[in-house]
Design a protein around this motif. Structure first.
Motif, PDB file in Angstrom:
ATOM      1  N   LEU A   8      -1.007  11.272   4.145  1.00 46.30           N
ATOM      2  CA  LEU A   8      -1.774  10.147   4.677  1.00 46.30           C
ATOM      3  C   LEU A   8      -1.098   9.573   5.922  1.00 46.30           C
ATOM      4  N   SER A   9       0.229   9.537   5.932  1.00 46.41           N
ATOM      5  CA  SER A   9       0.964   9.036   7.093  1.00 46.41           C
ATOM      6  C   SER A   9       0.699   9.890   8.328  1.00 46.41           C
ATOM      7  N   VAL A  23      -6.224   4.407   3.232  1.00 44.51           N
ATOM      8  CA  VAL A  23      -5.670   4.426   1.874  1.00 44.51           C
ATOM      9  C   VAL A  23      -6.797   4.490   0.846  1.00 44.51           C
ATOM     10  N   VAL A  72      -5.028   1.606   8.255  1.00 39.63           N
ATOM     11  CA  VAL A  72      -4.218   1.687   7.034  1.00 39.63           C
ATOM     12  C   VAL A  72      -5.056   1.461   5.776  1.00 39.63           C
ATOM     13  N   SER A  85     -14.910   2.836   0.669  1.00 39.43           N
ATOM     14  CA  SER A  85     -13.748   2.339   1.407  1.00 39.43           C
ATOM     15  C   SER A  85     -14.170   1.501   2.603  1.00 39.43           C
ATOM     16  N   LEU A 110       1.564  10.515   0.196  1.00 43.24           N
ATOM     17  CA  LEU A 110       1.968   9.486   1.147  1.00 43.24           C
ATOM     18  C   LEU A 110       2.274  10.093   2.511  1.00 43.24           C
ATOM     19  N   LEU A 114       0.877   4.020  -3.150  1.00 43.96           N
ATOM     20  CA  LEU A 114       0.616   5.444  -2.937  1.00 43.96           C
ATOM     21  C   LEU A 114       1.779   6.299  -3.401  1.00 43.96           C
ATOM     22  N   LEU A 117       0.827  -1.211   0.000  1.00 42.82           N
ATOM     23  CA  LEU A 117       0.000   0.000   0.000  1.00 42.82           C
ATOM     24  C   LEU A 117       0.860   1.259   0.000  1.00 42.82           C
ATOM     25  N   SER A 128      -8.601   7.848   0.862  1.00 47.16           N
ATOM     26  CA  SER A 128      -7.867   8.966   0.282  1.00 47.16           C
ATOM     27  C   SER A 128      -8.010   9.047  -1.233  1.00 47.16           C
TER      28      SER A 128
END
Length: 305
Positions: A94-95, A180, A176, A190, A91, A82, A78, A183
């Motif tokens: 999102l992290s 993902v 996670v 999702s 990335l 991304l 994943l 997003s």
């Protein structure tokens, strides 16, 4: 609305690739988990102990080792998808969002609230009213999870194992994978996809469609809690409570099926009612704000006159 949905997916054509790879990895590494579990279980260290608590410690170590490949490759795949398709900025963004799901000084309160909340809900609405029909087997439960005469101590490894896997699964699925997909697609899509993967990944000793539906609804319930609290800890506490103090106290096939149906109904009803209550109070808050603005504007107009 339809055009908006089409646009969202057409702008992110790699979504199908992500879905396909994740589904492949989920089932590929599920098979790998089985082989690793069988191989490790044959080692003398994991079969030599006669102490019941140490037996559960061995089972915990086996499960952890067999779970590592799936966890590692899910994060890796994943993350790479991304990075190469959405870019480094996406990335990192999102992290940070995922990190914020863990960062709270009230994590212990949320953990306990999730644990006691789901236990009180399930016991008061399901287990106690349906006790005779579901047939709670507390004797068998105490033999596997409570005080051990052989070791003279509480079988902590039983509960530690359940808590660790509740945390791992919440991290992989509800944080996670769900974030993902969220997003790059819609949150509803999702949530449904994540919950379906979560349900299909689990093994069922009693293979029946009702258990797949139960896990889908349970996952949606935990995602709803994640979005509501903006923290993973409520979901971890609820997940731990469900696994340790709900599913394991019902041992009969018929009881598990009835429990599954009850959980589906109760969790769906809870989410709908909670959503409607929140929406009602938000609407009242907006109406009150608008009324105050109208009152102030009328007062100003009177003063001017």
């Amino acid at each position: 609305m339809i055009e908006k949905i089409k646009g969202k997916f057409s702008d992110n054509t790699w979504n199908a690739t992500i879905v396909g790879i994740v589904i492949f990895c989920l089932f590929a590494f599920r098979r790998a988990d089985t082989y690793i579990n069988n191989y490790i279980g044959k080692l003398s260290f994991f079969n030599s102990s006669q102490n019941v608590s140490l037996v559960y410690l061995n089972k915990l170590l086996i499960a952890l080792i067999s779970y590592l490949p799936f966890t590692f490759f899910t994060f890796l795949i994943l993350g790479l998808m991304l990075l190469f398709t959405a870019g480094k900025h996406k990335l990192i963004q999102l992290s940070i969002e995922i990190y914020n799901r863990y960062k709270t000084k009230y994590f212990l309160f949320l953990l306990l609230e999730g644990f006691f909340g789901v236990i009180i809900l399930c016991y008061s609405v399901i287990l106690f009213p349906m006790q005779k029909s579901i047939k709670i087997d507390l004797v068998n439960y105490q033999l596997t999870s409570s005080w051990m005469k052989e070791s003279g101590c509480l079988n902590v490894f039983y509960f530690i194992g359940i808590f660790i896997f509740a945390f791992i699964e919440e991290t992989i699925y509800r944080v996670v994978i769900y974030h993902v997909f969220s997003s790059v697609t819609f949150r509803v899509f999702s949530a449904i996809l994540t919950s379906t993967l979560f349900a299909l990944y689990h093994d069922y000793s009693i293979y029946n469609g009702i258990f797949i539906i139960r896990n889908i609804i349970t996952s949606l319930f935990l995602i709803y809690a994640l979005e509501k609290t903006k923290s993973i800890w409520w979901s971890v506490g609820a997940h731990f409570g469900l696994n340790a103090f709900l599913f394991d106290v019902v041992t009969t096939v018929e009881g598990q099926k009835k429990l599954a149906i009850a959980i589906i109904f109760v969790f769906l009803l809870y989410m709908v009612l909670d959503y409607l209550i929140i929406k009602y109070f938000k609407r009242r808050e907006v109406d009150n704000t608008n009324n105050k603005k109208i009152t102030k504007s009328l007062e100003k107009s009177v003063d001017i006159r």
